[in-house]
Scaffold this active site. Sequence first.
Site, PDB file in Angstrom:
ATOM      1  N   ASP A  16       8.016  36.076  22.281  1.00 23.58           N
ATOM      2  CA  ASP A  16       9.383  36.116  22.799  1.00 23.58           C
ATOM      3  C   ASP A  16      10.215  34.989  22.195  1.00 23.58           C
ATOM      4  O   ASP A  16       9.684  33.935  21.840  1.00 23.58           O
ATOM      5  CB  ASP A  16       9.341  36.000  24.334  1.00 23.58           C
ATOM      6  CG  ASP A  16      10.574  36.601  24.974  1.00 23.58           C
ATOM      7  OD1 ASP A  16      11.381  37.262  24.274  1.00 23.58           O
ATOM      8  OD2 ASP A  16      10.741  36.420  26.191  1.00 23.58           O
ATOM      9  N   HIS A  33      14.069  38.575  14.109  1.00 27.04           N
ATOM     10  CA  HIS A  33      12.852  39.396  14.018  1.00 27.04           C
ATOM     11  C   HIS A  33      12.100  39.252  12.678  1.00 27.04           C
ATOM     12  O   HIS A  33      10.870  39.116  12.689  1.00 27.04           O
ATOM     13  CB  HIS A  33      13.166  40.862  14.326  1.00 27.04           C
ATOM     14  CG  HIS A  33      13.686  41.093  15.713  1.00 27.04           C
ATOM     15  ND1 HIS A  33      13.148  40.473  16.822  1.00 27.04           N
ATOM     16  CD2 HIS A  33      14.710  41.864  16.181  1.00 27.04           C
ATOM     17  CE1 HIS A  33      13.811  40.854  17.910  1.00 27.04           C
ATOM     18  NE2 HIS A  33      14.763  41.684  17.551  1.00 27.04           N
ATOM     19  N   LEU A 127     -11.669  40.377  12.272  1.00 26.33           N
ATOM     20  CA  LEU A 127     -10.718  40.244  13.383  1.00 26.33           C
ATOM     21  C   LEU A 127     -10.170  41.628  13.688  1.00 26.33           C
ATOM     22  O   LEU A 127      -9.887  42.403  12.761  1.00 26.33           O
ATOM     23  CB  LEU A 127      -9.554  39.320  12.973  1.00 26.33           C
ATOM     24  CG  LEU A 127      -8.314  39.324  13.892  1.00 26.33           C
ATOM     25  CD1 LEU A 127      -8.603  38.556  15.186  1.00 26.33           C
ATOM     26  CD2 LEU A 127      -7.106  38.695  13.186  1.00 26.33           C
TER      27      LEU A 127
HETATM   28  C1  FPP Z   1      11.200  39.300  21.538  1.00 23.47           C
HETATM   29  O1  FPP Z   1      12.309  38.565  21.125  1.00 23.47           O
HETATM   30  C2  FPP Z   1      10.590  39.960  20.402  1.00 23.47           C
HETATM   31  C3  FPP Z   1      10.652  41.303  20.173  1.00 23.47           C
HETATM   32  C4  FPP Z   1      11.345  42.228  21.076  1.00 23.47           C
HETATM   33  C5  FPP Z   1      10.075  41.888  18.960  1.00 23.47           C
HETATM   34  C6  FPP Z   1       8.845  41.249  18.430  1.00 23.47           C
HETATM   35  C7  FPP Z   1       8.758  41.533  16.996  1.00 23.47           C
HETATM   36  C8  FPP Z   1       8.388  40.660  16.040  1.00 23.47           C
HETATM   37  C9  FPP Z   1       7.907  39.328  16.330  1.00 23.47           C
HETATM   38  C10 FPP Z   1       8.473  40.988  14.604  1.00 23.47           C
HETATM   39  C11 FPP Z   1       7.645  42.078  14.093  1.00 23.47           C
HETATM   40  C12 FPP Z   1       6.266  42.178  14.619  1.00 23.47           C
HETATM   41  C13 FPP Z   1       5.178  42.431  13.877  1.00 23.47           C
HETATM   42  C14 FPP Z   1       3.880  42.707  14.513  1.00 23.47           C
HETATM   43  C15 FPP Z   1       5.222  42.468  12.407  1.00 23.47           C
HETATM   44  P1  FPP Z   1      13.701  38.769  21.832  1.00 23.47           P
HETATM   45  O2  FPP Z   1      14.634  39.427  20.876  1.00 23.47           O
HETATM   46  O3  FPP Z   1      13.515  39.452  23.141  1.00 23.47           O
HETATM   47  O4  FPP Z   1      14.138  37.293  22.034  1.00 23.47           O
HETATM   48  P2  FPP Z   1      14.969  36.675  23.243  1.00 23.47           P
HETATM   49  O5  FPP Z   1      14.005  36.563  24.394  1.00 23.47           O
HETATM   50  O6  FPP Z   1      15.398  35.360  22.713  1.00 23.47           O
HETATM   51  O7  FPP Z   1      16.098  37.604  23.543  1.00 23.47           O
END
Ligand code: FPP
Length: 224
Positions: A16, A33, A127
Amino acid sequence: MPTTLDHKPHVAIIMDGNGRWAEARGLPRPAGHPVGADTVRTIVQTAIEEGVGALTLYAFSTYNWQRPEAEVAGLMSLLRQFLLIEAPKLHRAGVRITVLGRRDRLPLGLVKAIGAAERRTAGGKTLHLRVAIDYSARDAIIAAAADRPDAGTLVARLGTEDVDFLIRTGGDQRLSDFLLWECAYAELSFTQTRWPDYTAADFRAALADFRRRNRSFGGVTEAA
Ligand code: FPP
């Protein structure tokens, strides 16, 4: 339940803070992202080096469909790119990749990339990397429990071993419908650090903290 010293832990991560990481830099929220995907590469490599047995990453929840269309499309594309580019490298490193969650709502290109990555890496023993996409633990439990199976059958259907250690970045301290059954006895670790800023050193320190914990699983543990 894992009790042996040589058990390789199952670590799960709620990644997050991507949006806030971007906002703090004056960037549009989705700009976090791709940087988060770079963190994924680093943490997977570190997991291999640290002897983690399985690593489950929450990449997209069923609730994330409510995000702006462009952000959702960007995430789907990023996940496809990740699988296409990383699967051959991870295969060489002995990593097995599987994806959990619904597939019927995903873009066809991503579904194909998932299938190809899973087939290519099926024999991996180093893994087990599990990526949760369009995932909801409640939905998974409802689907697996439809005919009131015994616990063993339910676990087999969920397809996941118990989580030993759950990490959440980004400051919130909740499970957000992630691996609810599997986290019954998980040790929890929450950090303010936003996912794009999370480093190999942070992950190693969290694992060291986990290894120091005394896990009783509801029983009694011996004094140190
Ligand atoms: C939360 O951040 C994250 C996500 C909703 C997406 C997670 C995706 C990635 C880390 C990138 C791609 C993943 C892989 C496996 C290659 P948020 O946007 O909710 O952040 P915030 O809490 O600050 O709003």
